[in-house]
Motif scaffolding. Structure first.
Motif: not given
Length: 400
Positions: A87, A20, A106, A48, A51
């Protein structure tokens, strides 16, 4: 490949866990946001979310699984009007503003996932336009717009460009390409031939395994999903070409995993431990550069040890293992006796059965053009120029 990528004021802290991106530190912990039903994983997605969602969708697609429509819709709905992704946006209907912490990692990961799934050209087109607008004068990218270029961010953007059919070498700023930026981060053979994440304050380069895995893919012009390249011996030779830099980086990784079959990392003052995420990134890089045989030892180690790590760490970890297996020609459904694909599917909304229609209305191209359309880990938290990790890897517990 990791993963791993942050705004000013974050210390580089190595931690273990799922791939991440690195993240900007908050002044104080904030309550965990309510988790959307379309999101993969149960951990706080603040740093995250996009991601891990992108990796999950990409890994499912690579394994022949059609993701749930609401999982794809969640990802496209995270995009800001300018094309970038943050994110996690708890209120995607609320327009992004100057306080919305968008980043290249991202955004590039989302492009790779959505390009693979197809049908999201408006979303990926806007994202690519934003990425091009924040390219640095050295040809690379930092985690955030205007941040110093690093190997991980540059490489994940290269993967996004390749995913939409662009030639990364033709995307330049002031005459500099992404490879030019990456070559500036490549160490000579006398220092191992690795890639550095980025120069330190004194301008010196330090070898970093995860940045090397990312750098190898970057100079090869490859993304998070790749297959094994032609068999090649891992030998380091000083030469300033992308091809030789990839070979040198692979030689460094091969040596790093030669003894135990895995890479290691450690918190400051702590005993070094196996780094599963970086090892998975290394498998992808080794296979891409030198063929499946070059990745055999770390792949075997992951087959023996990786599934337990993925169960603990969540969707991004499962995705990394699936992408590593794919790159090295292994079966992710029979990976050391474990079905990684089933494990990944269980972390989020059930994927569509063969022939099943999406569980939400398919977005039209017009919908995709809505302002809210999205390393190698929370393994490293970066500060303005300090850090390490692919794509980057902010590792430990995040991504569950």
């Amino acid at each position: 490949m990791n993963v791993r990528r942050s705004a000013a004021a974050v210390a580089a802290v190595a931690v273990l866990g799922a791939a991440a991106p690195a993240v900007a530190a908050s002044p104080a912990p904030s309550p965990s946001p309510a988790l959307p039903s379309g999101l993969y994983g149960t951990a706080d997605p603040t740093y995250d979310g996009v991601w891990r969602q992108s990796l999950a969708l990409l890994a499912q697609h690579t394994a022949g699984v059609k993701p749930a429509g609401k999982a794809v819709d969640w990802l496209t709905g995270q995009q800001c009007a300018n094309g970038a992704f943050a994110p996690f946006r708890a209120e995607p209907a609320k327009p992004c503003d100057a306080k919305t912490m968008v980043d290249t990692n991202q955004t590039a990961a989302a492009v790779q996932a959505l390009a693979a799934l197809g049908g999201h050209d408006a979303v990926t087109g806007k994202a690519i336009a934003w990425l091009k607008s924040v390219q640095n004068k050295d040809g690379g990218w930092g985690y955030t717009a205007g941040g110093a270029s690093d190997a991980n961010s540059t490489s994940v953007v290269v993967g996004a460009l390749a995913a939409v059919g662009e030639k990364p070498e033709s995307v330049t700023k002031d005459g500099k390409s992404p490879s030019d930026a990456l070559l500036q981060l490549a160490l000579p053979c006398a220092e191992g031939g690795a890639f550095a994440f980025q120069p330190d304050k004194a301008g010196k380069l330090a070898a970093n395994a995860d940045a090397t895995a990312a750098g190898v893919l970057g100079v090869l012009g490859k993304g998070l999903v790749t297959t094994a390249g032609p068999r090649a011996e891992a030998v380091c030779k000083d030469a300033r070409t992308p091809a030789q830099a990839a070979a040198n980086g692979a030689a460094y990784l091969a040596q790093a995993v030669a003894k135990d079959g895995h890479l290691t990392s450690a918190m400051p003052g702590a005993t070094a431990q196996p780094d599963y995420g970086n090892t998975a990134d290394a498998v992808v890089a080794l296979a891409a550069q030198g063929g499946a045989a070059s990745a055999a030892k770390p792949l075997a180690w992951l087959e023996k040890n990786g599934a337990a790590w993925a169960r603990q760490s969540g969707p991004a970890a499962y995705a990394q293992l699936i992408l590593a297996a794919h790159a090295a020609g292994a079966d992710p459904r029979h990976f050391g006796g474990q079905d990684l694909v089933a494990g990944l599917n269980a972390t989020g909304p059930a994927p569509q059965a063969a022939g099943q229609k999406a569980d939400t209305a398919e977005k039209s191209e017009k919908d995709d053009d809505s302002p809210f359309g999205v390393w190698w880990f929370v393994g490293v938290c970066l500060v303005a120029g300090i850090g390490a990790g692919f794509l980057i890897s902010g590792r430990k517990g995040r991504g569950k």
